[in-house]
Scaffold this active site. Structure first.
Site, short mmCIF file in Angstrom:
data_model
loop_
_atom_site.label_atom_id
_atom_site.label_comp_id
_atom_site.label_asym_id
_atom_site.label_seq_id
_atom_site.Cartn_x
_atom_site.Cartn_y
_atom_site.Cartn_z
N LYS A 68 1.45 -1.19 0.02
CA LYS A 68 0.00 -0.48 -0.02
C LYS A 68 0.48 1.05 -0.12
O LYS A 68 0.03 2.22 -0.21
CB LYS A 68 -0.48 0.07 1.33
CG LYS A 68 -2.24 -1.32 0.88
CD LYS A 68 -3.10 -0.63 2.24
CE LYS A 68 -4.06 -1.79 2.48
NZ LYS A 68 -5.56 -1.58 2.82
N ASP A 105 -10.12 3.35 1.06
CA ASP A 105 -10.96 2.87 2.69
C ASP A 105 -11.36 3.58 3.77
O ASP A 105 -12.34 3.21 4.33
CB ASP A 105 -9.25 2.06 3.60
CG ASP A 105 -8.61 0.53 3.25
OD1 ASP A 105 -9.58 0.24 2.75
OD2 ASP A 105 -7.33 0.61 3.19
P1 NAP Z 1 -1.89 -3.39 11.03
O1 NAP Z 1 -1.53 -2.04 9.98
O2 NAP Z 1 -1.60 -4.24 11.48
O3 NAP Z 1 -2.56 -2.60 12.26
C1 NAP Z 1 -3.30 -3.53 12.83
C2 NAP Z 1 -2.89 -2.66 14.65
O4 NAP Z 1 -3.72 -2.75 15.64
C3 NAP Z 1 -1.51 -2.08 14.96
O5 NAP Z 1 -1.91 -0.62 15.71
C4 NAP Z 1 -1.47 -3.45 16.18
O6 NAP Z 1 -0.55 -2.37 17.00
C5 NAP Z 1 -2.41 -3.43 16.23
N1 NAP Z 1 -2.80 -4.74 16.73
C6 NAP Z 1 -1.87 -5.55 16.32
N2 NAP Z 1 -2.79 -6.45 17.04
C7 NAP Z 1 -2.53 -6.40 18.76
C8 NAP Z 1 -2.89 -6.85 19.87
N3 NAP Z 1 -2.93 -8.13 20.03
N4 NAP Z 1 -3.33 -6.35 21.06
C9 NAP Z 1 -3.40 -5.02 20.90
N5 NAP Z 1 -2.81 -3.87 19.61
C10 NAP Z 1 -2.73 -4.81 18.41
O7 NAP Z 1 -3.41 -3.81 10.23
P2 NAP Z 1 -4.03 -2.76 9.42
O8 NAP Z 1 -4.23 -3.58 7.75
O9 NAP Z 1 -4.65 -1.92 10.15
O10 NAP Z 1 -5.44 -3.66 9.46
C11 NAP Z 1 -5.80 -4.44 11.60
C12 NAP Z 1 -7.63 -4.61 10.92
O11 NAP Z 1 -8.39 -3.64 10.73
C13 NAP Z 1 -7.37 -5.99 10.31
O12 NAP Z 1 -8.33 -7.19 11.21
C14 NAP Z 1 -8.41 -6.25 9.43
O13 NAP Z 1 -8.75 -7.16 8.76
C15 NAP Z 1 -9.06 -5.20 9.44
N6 NAP Z 1 -9.69 -4.05 8.58
C16 NAP Z 1 -10.85 -3.81 7.98
C17 NAP Z 1 -11.40 -3.43 6.67
C18 NAP Z 1 -12.31 -3.71 5.74
O14 NAP Z 1 -12.82 -2.99 5.17
N7 NAP Z 1 -13.62 -4.00 7.23
C19 NAP Z 1 -10.28 -2.68 6.09
C20 NAP Z 1 -8.66 -2.83 6.42
C21 NAP Z 1 -8.82 -3.52 7.39
P3 NAP Z 1 0.94 -2.21 16.95
O15 NAP Z 1 0.93 -0.77 15.82
O16 NAP Z 1 1.78 -1.83 17.95
O17 NAP Z 1 1.61 -2.98 15.80
#
Ligand code: NAP
Length: 270
Positions: A68, A105
């Site tokens: 991305k 998004d």
């Molecule tokens: P990402 O960039 O990896 O970000 C994940 C975030 O969650 C980071 O801030 C991470 O913390 C935190 N995190 C992960 N595991 C954690 C834990 N066990 N305890 C506390 N914090 C935790 O991922 P993303 O792309 O943002 O996606 C995040 C979620 O949103 C996923 O489940 C994805 O499927 C969902 N999503 C859904 C859509 C939709 O269309 N519905 C679109 C995009 C994403 P750190 O920064 O400290 O690692």
């Protein structure tokens, strides 16, 4: 391949639901085109973009992890996405056939809550990763009031508040939740195979809409807890479909059918 196509690229990519959504709409509209998932590693991204640029059948692609940010170096940026959200999830063709990137998004997140008056209201955002950026960008466009980011990486969270010109504060995920009109979970917690969030909703107030970006399962532990507390909820599947609606129209120059969301949700969850 001899007919027009679009695709989603990522590494890994097998889990993507985008082909289900786009092929469902192509079939419903009787469009003779295809949407597929293509595994592209980071090393292969420049050659991939160069090859597709010259392929007249290629209508564009969705871009997912880990491309991305890197993709922004290869396509035009007419919407100043680099300085805004800072990540692209779509590459499409402009009127002269050139390639530009954009991000659906933030729009996909906003569509299901477009009727919620958020100007001056308080919001809580859990997490500070890629999806949080799109959410915070959208909230900044709504003139949101105070934003509390609750995350395990306080420095990343504080940098996001500053980047989007938001006022508010950063707290650990273990802190008590403040009163808010909107709570958004952008962490993967609560997703199939992940631990559930341990937050408690008793301090957010009765007007708080709870929005979980996680869409598998459809009713996450957070949404179950919110519904049990009598709070309004929005599932991540609405955002997933919303961002795809924006992409589909950019790829195929027609909007997807508007009246089959229930059918599509059932297909995505089957
Ligand atoms: P990402 O960039 O990896 O970000 C994940 C975030 O969650 C980071 O801030 C991470 O913390 C935190 N995190 C992960 N595991 C954690 C834990 N066990 N305890 C506390 N914090 C935790 O991922 P993303 O792309 O943002 O996606 C995040 C979620 O949103 C996923 O489940 C994805 O499927 C969902 N999503 C859904 C859509 C939709 O269309 N519905 C679109 C995009 C994403 P750190 O920064 O400290 O690692």
């Amino acid at each position: 391949m001899s007919r027009p196509y679009a695709e989603v690229i990522g590494d890994p990519i097998a889990h993507s639901r985008s082909p289900i959504i786009h092929n469902h709409w192509l079939k419903a509209l009787g469009i003779d085109a295809d949407y597929r998932a293509t595994h592209i590693t980071p090393d292969a991204l420049p050659d991939y973009i160069a090859a597709r640029r010259d392929d007249p059948l290629w209508c564009g692609c969705n871009v997912t992890i880990p491309h991305k940010i890197a993709v922004m170096d290869h396509v035009a940026d007419p919407g100043a996405i680099r300085d805004g959200i800072g990540a692209m999830n779509i590459v499409a063709r402009d009127e002269s056939g050139g390639l530009f990137g954009t991000n659906s998004d933030a729009g996909g997140f906003y569509l299901p809550i477009a009727d919620l008056p958020l100007a001056g209201e308080s919001a809580i955002v859990l997490g500070s990763g890629g999806a949080a950026r799109a959410v915070l960008f959208a909230l900044a466009q709504c003139d949101i009031g105070d934003v509390t980011i609750m995350a395990r990486s306080p420095l990343k969270a504080a940098a996001l508040l500053a980047r989007f010109g938001l006022k508010g504060s950063v707290k650990p995920l273990t802190a008590a939740l403040p009163l808010a009109r909107l709570l958004v979970n952008t962490t993967p917690m609560g997703m199939v195979g992940q631990d559930a969030l341990t937050i408690k909703l008793d301090s957010v107030g009765k007007d708080c809409l709870v929005y979980d970006l996680v869409y598998a399962p459809l009713e996450t532990p957070l949404l179950k807890m919110a519904a049990a507390a009598g709070l309004e909820t929005v599932s991540g599947i609405d955002m997933l479909i919303g961002q795809a609606q924006i992409a589909f129209e950019l790829f195929f120059a027609v909007p997807p059918p508007a009246d089959d969301e229930g059918q599509l949700q059932a297909l995505l969850l089957s």
